[in-house]
Design a protein around this motif. Structure first.
Motif, short mmCIF file in Angstrom:
data_model
loop_
_atom_site.label_atom_id
_atom_site.label_comp_id
_atom_site.label_asym_id
_atom_site.label_seq_id
_atom_site.Cartn_x
_atom_site.Cartn_y
_atom_site.Cartn_z
N THR A 138 0.85 -1.18 0.00
CA THR A 138 0.00 0.00 0.00
C THR A 138 0.89 1.23 0.00
OG1 THR A 138 -1.71 -1.20 1.23
CG2 THR A 138 -1.88 1.21 1.18
N ALA A 139 0.72 2.08 -1.00
CA ALA A 139 1.59 3.24 -1.17
C ALA A 139 1.36 4.26 -0.06
CB ALA A 139 1.34 3.89 -2.53
N SER A 140 2.44 4.65 0.58
CA SER A 140 2.38 5.74 1.56
C SER A 140 3.00 7.01 0.97
CB SER A 140 3.13 5.34 2.84
OG SER A 140 4.50 5.15 2.58
N ILE A 141 3.54 6.89 -0.24
CA ILE A 141 4.15 8.02 -0.95
C ILE A 141 3.58 8.04 -2.37
CG2 ILE A 141 6.31 9.02 -1.82
CD1 ILE A 141 7.75 7.32 0.38
N LYS A 142 3.07 9.18 -2.79
CA LYS A 142 2.59 9.31 -4.17
C LYS A 142 3.80 9.29 -5.10
CE LYS A 142 0.09 12.47 -7.21
NZ LYS A 142 -0.53 13.80 -7.35
N GLY A 143 3.72 8.46 -6.15
CA GLY A 143 4.86 8.41 -7.06
C GLY A 143 4.76 7.30 -8.08
N THR A 144 5.86 7.09 -8.76
CA THR A 144 5.99 6.05 -9.77
C THR A 144 6.80 4.90 -9.17
OG1 THR A 144 5.86 7.67 -11.55
CG2 THR A 144 6.82 5.53 -12.10
N TYR A 145 6.24 3.69 -9.27
CA TYR A 145 6.82 2.51 -8.64
C TYR A 145 7.12 1.45 -9.69
CZ TYR A 145 5.27 4.22 -4.05
OH TYR A 145 5.08 4.96 -2.92
N VAL A 146 8.11 0.62 -9.38
CA VAL A 146 8.46 -0.53 -10.20
C VAL A 146 8.15 -1.78 -9.39
CG1 VAL A 146 10.32 -1.77 -11.37
CG2 VAL A 146 10.32 0.73 -11.35
N PHE A 147 7.41 -2.72 -10.01
CA PHE A 147 7.07 -3.99 -9.35
C PHE A 147 7.54 -5.14 -10.23
CE2 PHE A 147 3.99 -0.96 -7.76
CZ PHE A 147 4.08 -1.18 -6.39
N TYR A 148 7.96 -6.23 -9.57
CA TYR A 148 8.38 -7.43 -10.28
C TYR A 148 7.84 -8.64 -9.51
CZ TYR A 148 11.22 -10.96 -12.55
OH TYR A 148 11.62 -12.06 -13.24
N PHE A 149 7.32 -9.61 -10.24
CA PHE A 149 6.87 -10.82 -9.58
C PHE A 149 7.23 -12.04 -10.42
CE2 PHE A 149 3.47 -9.64 -12.37
CZ PHE A 149 2.70 -10.76 -12.64
#
Length: 166
Positions: A63-74
């Protein structure tokens, strides 16, 4: 000296120069069998890294606590059976990326990388799609090392555009 330090921190904060950090990496401890009728959240319950505490290993959500652009890998691995690893990465419950691995001949792995813009409170998780032929295999090693993992980090925070718009 204390006042100078506080003023310097205040200036850095107002300028946006302070570092905002968020990252996590977690892996799955045990195999998982899909529900035949409902998507099942994958709870990656072995935390390797959780800077800022945004990943919750009780429900498998970041759950994002910072507004921004994130990278996810699974990554997901199929069992060495006729079962298939069919999963998806979701944002607020909506599929954003899927993987598919068939275990008919041997274990197979699938992975995907996704870049998402998140607002504070948006959540991202991995689900095992519904189906009687879907399952995940991890590892039975005593050390808990596993093949299925979920990781993410803040690429950069978002700030309001303060450029002059004449």
């Amino acid at each position: 000296m204390y006042v100078v330090g506080v003023v310097a921190l205040l200036i850095l904060s107002l300028s946006g120069a302070t570092a905002q950090r968020s990252s996590f990496s977690a892996k799955l401890r045990n195999d998982l069998i899909a529900s035949p009728t409902e998507d099942k959240p994958v709870v990656f319950d072995v935390i390797l890294n959780n800077v800022n505490g945004d990943y919750d290993d009780s429900n498998g959500r970041f759950t994002a606590s910072i507004k921004g652009t994130y990278v996810f890998y699974f990554t997901l691995m199929s069992p060495y059976t006729s079962k298939i690893a069919h999963g998806a990465l979701t944002k607020n419950g909506v599929d954003k990326s899927r993987v598919w691995s068939s275990g008919n001949v041997a274990h197979e792995m699938s992975g995907n990388t996704v870049i998402l813009d998140l607002k504070i409170g948006d959540y991202v998780n991995v689900i095992l799609k519904a189906g009687s032929n879907y399952a995940l295999h991890t590892s039975s090693a005593a050390d808990g090392s596993g093949y299925c993992s979920f990781s993410g980090f803040l690429l950069y925070p978002s700030y309001e555009d303060t450029r002059c718009k004449y």
